[in-house]
Design a protein around this motif. Sequence first.
Motif, PDB file in Angstrom:
ATOM      1  N   ILE A  63       0.843  -1.205   0.000  1.00  0.00           N
ATOM      2  CA  ILE A  63       0.000   0.000   0.000  1.00  0.00           C
ATOM      3  C   ILE A  63       0.876   1.252   0.000  1.00  0.00           C
ATOM      4  CG2 ILE A  63      -1.631   1.296   1.492  1.00  0.00           C
ATOM      5  CD1 ILE A  63      -2.936  -1.345   2.211  1.00  0.00           C
ATOM      6  N   VAL A  64       2.182   1.087   0.304  1.00  0.00           N
ATOM      7  CA  VAL A  64       3.071   2.261   0.427  1.00  0.00           C
ATOM      8  C   VAL A  64       4.387   2.013  -0.305  1.00  0.00           C
ATOM      9  CG1 VAL A  64       2.125   2.970   2.671  1.00  0.00           C
ATOM     10  CG2 VAL A  64       4.044   1.362   2.589  1.00  0.00           C
ATOM     11  N   ASP A  65       5.159   3.092  -0.440  1.00  0.00           N
ATOM     12  CA  ASP A  65       6.533   2.981  -0.948  1.00  0.00           C
ATOM     13  C   ASP A  65       7.427   2.742   0.259  1.00  0.00           C
ATOM     14  OD1 ASP A  65       5.876   3.700  -3.667  1.00  0.00           O
ATOM     15  OD2 ASP A  65       5.557   5.752  -2.915  1.00  0.00           O
ATOM     16  N   GLY A  66       8.290   1.708   0.232  1.00  0.00           N
ATOM     17  CA  GLY A  66       9.147   1.430   1.390  1.00  0.00           C
ATOM     18  C   GLY A  66       9.886   0.128   1.219  1.00  0.00           C
ATOM     19  N   TYR A  67       9.889  -0.685   2.282  1.00  0.00           N
ATOM     20  CA  TYR A  67      10.660  -1.933   2.284  1.00  0.00           C
ATOM     21  C   TYR A  67       9.791  -3.065   2.810  1.00  0.00           C
ATOM     22  CZ  TYR A  67      14.383   1.293   1.422  1.00  0.00           C
ATOM     23  OH  TYR A  67      15.124   2.280   0.847  1.00  0.00           O
ATOM     24  N   ALA A  68       9.722  -4.148   2.026  1.00  0.00           N
ATOM     25  CA  ALA A  68       9.019  -5.344   2.481  1.00  0.00           C
ATOM     26  C   ALA A  68       9.907  -6.029   3.506  1.00  0.00           C
ATOM     27  CB  ALA A  68       8.752  -6.269   1.304  1.00  0.00           C
ATOM     28  N   VAL A  69       9.298  -6.430   4.605  1.00  0.00           N
ATOM     29  CA  VAL A  69      10.077  -7.012   5.698  1.00  0.00           C
ATOM     30  C   VAL A  69       9.393  -8.265   6.203  1.00  0.00           C
ATOM     31  CG1 VAL A  69      11.020  -4.776   6.452  1.00  0.00           C
ATOM     32  CG2 VAL A  69       8.872  -5.599   7.434  1.00  0.00           C
ATOM     33  N   ILE A  70      10.193  -9.052   6.955  1.00  0.00           N
ATOM     34  CA  ILE A  70       9.587 -10.174   7.677  1.00  0.00           C
ATOM     35  C   ILE A  70       9.658  -9.764   9.142  1.00  0.00           C
ATOM     36  CG2 ILE A  70       9.732 -12.636   8.211  1.00  0.00           C
ATOM     37  CD1 ILE A  70      11.411 -12.923   5.598  1.00  0.00           C
ATOM     38  N   ILE A  71       8.487  -9.516   9.745  1.00  0.00           N
ATOM     39  CA  ILE A  71       8.539  -9.105  11.152  1.00  0.00           C
ATOM     40  C   ILE A  71       8.088 -10.262  12.018  1.00  0.00           C
ATOM     41  CG2 ILE A  71       8.286  -6.616  10.715  1.00  0.00           C
ATOM     42  CD1 ILE A  71       5.396  -6.884  11.643  1.00  0.00           C
ATOM     43  N   PRO A  72       8.668 -10.364  13.214  1.00  0.00           N
ATOM     44  CA  PRO A  72       8.310 -11.479  14.085  1.00  0.00           C
ATOM     45  C   PRO A  72       6.823 -11.428  14.420  1.00  0.00           C
ATOM     46  CG  PRO A  72      10.213 -10.275  14.929  1.00  0.00           C
ATOM     47  CD  PRO A  72       9.647  -9.456  13.831  1.00  0.00           C
ATOM     48  N   THR A  73       6.209 -12.578  14.469  1.00  0.00           N
ATOM     49  CA  THR A  73       4.780 -12.619  14.797  1.00  0.00           C
ATOM     50  C   THR A  73       4.561 -12.412  16.295  1.00  0.00           C
ATOM     51  OG1 THR A  73       5.033 -14.999  14.718  1.00  0.00           O
ATOM     52  CG2 THR A  73       3.923 -13.978  12.845  1.00  0.00           C
ATOM     53  N   GLU A  74       5.564 -12.802  17.100  1.00  0.00           N
ATOM     54  CA  GLU A  74       5.463 -12.624  18.565  1.00  0.00           C
ATOM     55  C   GLU A  74       5.610 -11.151  18.917  1.00  0.00           C
ATOM     56  OE1 GLU A  74       5.546 -15.145  21.182  1.00  0.00           O
ATOM     57  OE2 GLU A  74       4.721 -16.349  19.515  1.00  0.00           O
ATOM     58  N   GLU A  75       4.693 -10.650  19.724  1.00  0.00           N
ATOM     59  CA  GLU A  75       4.754  -9.253  20.177  1.00  0.00           C
ATOM     60  C   GLU A  75       6.106  -8.962  20.851  1.00  0.00           C
ATOM     61  OE1 GLU A  75       2.813  -5.751  20.054  1.00  0.00           O
ATOM     62  OE2 GLU A  75       1.424  -7.469  20.019  1.00  0.00           O
ATOM     63  N   SER A  76       6.582  -9.933  21.697  1.00  0.00           N
ATOM     64  CA  SER A  76       7.802  -9.731  22.489  1.00  0.00           C
ATOM     65  C   SER A  76       9.050  -9.617  21.608  1.00  0.00           C
ATOM     66  CB  SER A  76       7.975 -10.878  23.485  1.00  0.00           C
ATOM     67  OG  SER A  76       8.020 -12.098  22.759  1.00  0.00           O
ATOM     68  N   GLN A  77       8.959 -10.100  20.356  1.00  0.00           N
ATOM     69  CA  GLN A  77      10.131 -10.093  19.459  1.00  0.00           C
ATOM     70  C   GLN A  77      10.143  -8.850  18.545  1.00  0.00           C
ATOM     71  OE1 GLN A  77      12.110 -13.550  18.898  1.00  0.00           O
ATOM     72  NE2 GLN A  77      11.498 -13.252  21.034  1.00  0.00           N
ATOM     73  N   ARG A  78       9.075  -7.987  18.660  1.00  0.00           N
ATOM     74  CA  ARG A  78       8.908  -6.916  17.677  1.00  0.00           C
ATOM     75  C   ARG A  78      10.113  -5.957  17.606  1.00  0.00           C
ATOM     76  NH1 ARG A  78       3.397  -6.748  16.444  1.00  0.00           N
ATOM     77  NH2 ARG A  78       3.196  -8.934  15.982  1.00  0.00           N
ATOM     78  N   HIS A  79      10.795  -5.780  18.758  1.00  0.00           N
ATOM     79  CA  HIS A  79      11.911  -4.828  18.743  1.00  0.00           C
ATOM     80  C   HIS A  79      12.974  -5.244  17.723  1.00  0.00           C
ATOM     81  CE1 HIS A  79      13.095  -8.032  21.554  1.00  0.00           C
ATOM     82  NE2 HIS A  79      14.336  -7.744  21.172  1.00  0.00           N
ATOM     83  N   LEU A  80      12.977  -6.546  17.349  1.00  0.00           N
ATOM     84  CA  LEU A  80      13.973  -7.027  16.384  1.00  0.00           C
ATOM     85  C   LEU A  80      13.732  -6.461  14.974  1.00  0.00           C
ATOM     86  CD1 LEU A  80      14.209 -10.741  17.566  1.00  0.00           C
ATOM     87  CD2 LEU A  80      15.800  -8.875  18.032  1.00  0.00           C
ATOM     88  N   THR A  81      12.551  -5.853  14.778  1.00  0.00           N
ATOM     89  CA  THR A  81      12.256  -5.211  13.489  1.00  0.00           C
ATOM     90  C   THR A  81      13.233  -4.067  13.234  1.00  0.00           C
ATOM     91  OG1 THR A  81       9.936  -5.682  13.911  1.00  0.00           O
ATOM     92  CG2 THR A  81      10.403  -4.167  12.128  1.00  0.00           C
ATOM     93  N   LYS A  82      13.552  -3.399  14.306  1.00  0.00           N
ATOM     94  CA  LYS A  82      14.531  -2.307  14.185  1.00  0.00           C
ATOM     95  C   LYS A  82      15.888  -2.884  13.842  1.00  0.00           C
ATOM     96  CE  LYS A  82      13.063   1.464  17.242  1.00  0.00           C
ATOM     97  NZ  LYS A  82      13.349   2.058  18.539  1.00  0.00           N
TER      98      LYS A  82
END
Length: 721
Positions: free
Chosen positions: A317-336
Motif C-alpha cells: 500500500i506504500v513505498d518502502g521496504y518489504a520485511v519479515i517481522i516477528p509474529t510474537e509481540e515480544s520479538q517486535r523490537h527485532l524489526t529495528k
Amino acid sequence: MSSQPHPPQLLKAAILIISDTAFKDPSTDKAAAALEEVFETKGAGKWQLAKDDRAAVSDGIAVKIVPDQKELIQNAIIAWTDGDTFMNLIVTTGGTGFTPRDNTPEAVTPLLHRLAPGLVHGMLAASLEVTPFAMMSRPVAGVRNNTIIITLPGSPKGAKENLQAVLKLLPHACTQAAGENSRIAHAGGTQRLEKEAGVSAGPARSKEPHTHTHNHDHSHSHSHNHSHGHGGHQVPKAHTNPSERPPQSNDPRLGASHRARQSPYPMLSVAEAVAKILENTPSPTPETRPLSTNLVGCILSCDITAAEAVPAYRASIVDGYAVIIPTEESQRHLTKGTFPVASVSHAQASSMPPPLQPGTIARITTGAPLPANANSVVMVEDTTIASLTSPEFGDDASSTPEEKTVTILTDALSPGENIREPGSDIAPNSTILPTNTRITSLGGEIGLLAASGTRQVPVYRRPRLGVLSTGDEVTDISRPGPLTGGMIRDSNRPSLLTLISSWQLCDEVVDLGIARDTPHSELETKLRDAYGLHDLDIVVTTGGVSMGELDLLKPTIERSLGGTIHFGRVNMKPGKPTTFASIPVKGTENRSDSDASQRTQRLIFALPGNPASALVTANLFLLPSLQKFAGVADPKGLERVRVRLAGDVKCDRARPEYHRCVVGMDGASGLLVATSTGMQRSSRVGSVGGANGLLCLPAREGALEAGETCECLMMGMVNGF
Ligand SMILES: Nc1nc2c(c(=O)[nH]1)N[C@H]1C(S)=C(S)[C@@H](COP(=O)(O)OP(=O)(O)OC[C@H]3O[C@@H](n4cnc5c(N)ncnc54)[C@H](O)[C@@H]3O)O[C@H]1N2
Ligand code: MOO
Ligand SMILES: [Mg+2]
C-alpha cells in the motif's frame, strides 16, 4: 330549415367475431349467424348487413373473424370506422371474459372517443335477469368517430340476448352518432322511439315540447353533436345518408370548415396520462454489451459478480521496504536494525520478485507485488540508508550508487500492515453492483466493472428516439439573416435534443428535422421513415396537436398510420393538447426483443408547439416512459422536493400549472428556495431559460404567497451543473 323527417335510411352494421378458435376454423362460429338473425328479425327494415354492400367499407366485409389479439381487433375496427364511409354499428363477440386471452375491452376502450355506459347498463341489466353469469362479461360501448361500437359476450346465446336488449334504441343512437341533425330526429322521433324501446317517458319529459330549440341540459340526455343546431351557428344541411361522413371530421383533407370544433379527446389528469404512458411503454429488454463509456446511462439487467479478485496478488500500500517481522509481540523490537536490501519490487506487469530470505528486506513501490515470506511493509520515511554500493568495491558497475543496507527506525509495525491481500478490495464472485443499478456519468460504476474484469455487461436495451419539429412557419436555426413573414426559429428541436440527450436514457437521439404542414403527406412520410428507415422506437414531435386546421398530428396518427391515440388532452398548464399514441410497425422481426407484440408497437409523443409546453411535457411524460423502457425499477419521472417560495406565485383557476422556477439553496437556512422565471405564457422561451424546477401549482383562484412551501419537480441540479 326543414323540420320534415327524412325518409328512413338503412344503417350499416358489422359483426366482428373475436375468437382464437373461430379464427382457426370459421365453421366453429355460431355467434355470427345468431346475431344476423337478430338484425334480420328484430331490426327488420332498419339494418343492412354491410356484406352486401362491398363498396361501403374498404374491405367490404361485414362479418370478420379475428383472433384474441389486441392489434388485430383494433385494426379491424379502425377499418370500419375511420374511412370516408363507415359502419354505423359494430358489434363484437367474444373476449369479454376473465381469462388472460380475453382482451376485447382492453382493445376497444382506447379506440372509443366517447363512452356509452348506458348501453352497457342496458345489456347487463337484461342479461342479469336471465343469468347471474352475466357478471362474467366485461362489456364496453361507445362511439368512435361516427360509429357505435358494442362488445357482446362470446356465447351465441349471451350475444343474442345482449344485442336484443339494446337493439331498438340503436337506430336512433347510430343516426345521432353519424352526425344526423338531432333536432330533426327529435321532431318526430323521440316519442316513437321511447315507445318502441319500451321506455315510458316520465310526466316532465312527456310535456317537453319536441320542437324545443336545441340545448344540452334537457332531461333525456342523448349525446348531441355540438356542431349542429347551436343557436347562432349556421346549421349545416341535414344528412340524409347516415353512413356518409358529416361535416365534422378529423380528415385534414376536408379543410377548416370540416374540422371538429370541440376536441373529441377526453381530458386526462397528469397522473392518468402518466399511467397510460407506462401501461403502453414496453417492458425493458435485456441485452449484453461490451464494457465501454457508451454504457453511461444504461441500467444493469442483473446482479454483477466480480469475475476477478482485486488486487489479484498481495500488494504493497506504500513505498518502502518489504520485511519479515516477528509474529510474537515480544520479538517486535527485532524489526529495528540494519538489513541488506536483497531485491527490488516495482509495480510492473511482467514479473514477480524473488522470495524474501529472513534477515533481508526488499525495496518496494506502492501497488507492487510483495515478495513471498514478507509480511509487512515499512514506509520509506521510517528508514535511513546505512550503506551504498560503489563501483570501486566491485558491487555494481553502474555509476549511480545503490542502496546496500538500510536501517529501519521503527518497531511499531504489525504483521499484515500496509498490505492489500488478494481480493481484499473486490472478492471474486462477490456482487459488485446489484440489478437495476444505473451506470452513471460519475464514473464509479464503469470503474468497478472495469476493475473486476467484467468485459460484457448485461444491461437493458435503451430506446432509439427521434425529435421532429412540425409546422410551415418553423425555420431551421441555421437560416442566416432576419426572418421574414410568419417565420419562427425552430427552438424546440435543439432544446429537446439537448434535454433528452442529457437523460442518457436513449441509445441514440436522432435529429429528424422539420416536417412541413403542406404538403399533407410530408408528416406521414417523415414519421414512416422514422420508424421504418431509422428503426426508431420513439418519436417526439412538437406542434400541430391542437385545434387548428393544420394541426395534423392526431389525424395523421389515426388515419394515415393506423395508430392508437391513448390520450389527446391533459388537464395541465402548459401542455393541454399533449398527445400520446402507439403506432403499429411491421417488419421488425429481426429485433432481439422477446415480446412480439411490443416489438411492433412504436410510440409517439406529440407535444404542443409552444416552447415551454414542449419542454415541460417532455419532462413530465417522456421521461417516465424512457425510464421504464430503459429498465429503471421505479419510473417515476422527475424527483419531487418541497421548496420555499421566494415570492408570490399566481395559480391558474382552471388547470394545475407547472410553473418554471430557479431552485437554489438558501445559504443561511440550508433550505431550497424557488424563484419564478417570470411571465409563464407557454410561448415564452424565457420562462424555461435558467429554470431547473417546476412548481406544482394547484388549480385554484389566487396565489401561493412568498414564504409558503410548495411541491417542486426538479428538472436539473440545485447548483445548476
Ligand atoms: N382553439 C384552440 N386553440 C388552441 C388551444 C385550444 O385548446 N383551442 N390550445 C392552445 C394550447 S394550450 C397550445 S399549447 C397550443 C398548442 O399548439 P400546437 O401543438 O397545435 O402547436 P402549433 O399550433 O403548431 O404551434 C403553437 C405555437 O408554437 C410555435 N412553434 C411550433 N413549433 C415550434 C418550434 N419547433 N420551435 C419554436 N416554436 C414552435 C408555433 O409557431 C406557434 O406559435 O395551441 C393553442 N391553441
Ligand atoms: O397548454 Mo398550452 O401548453 O398552455 O399553451
Ligand atoms: Mg396548432
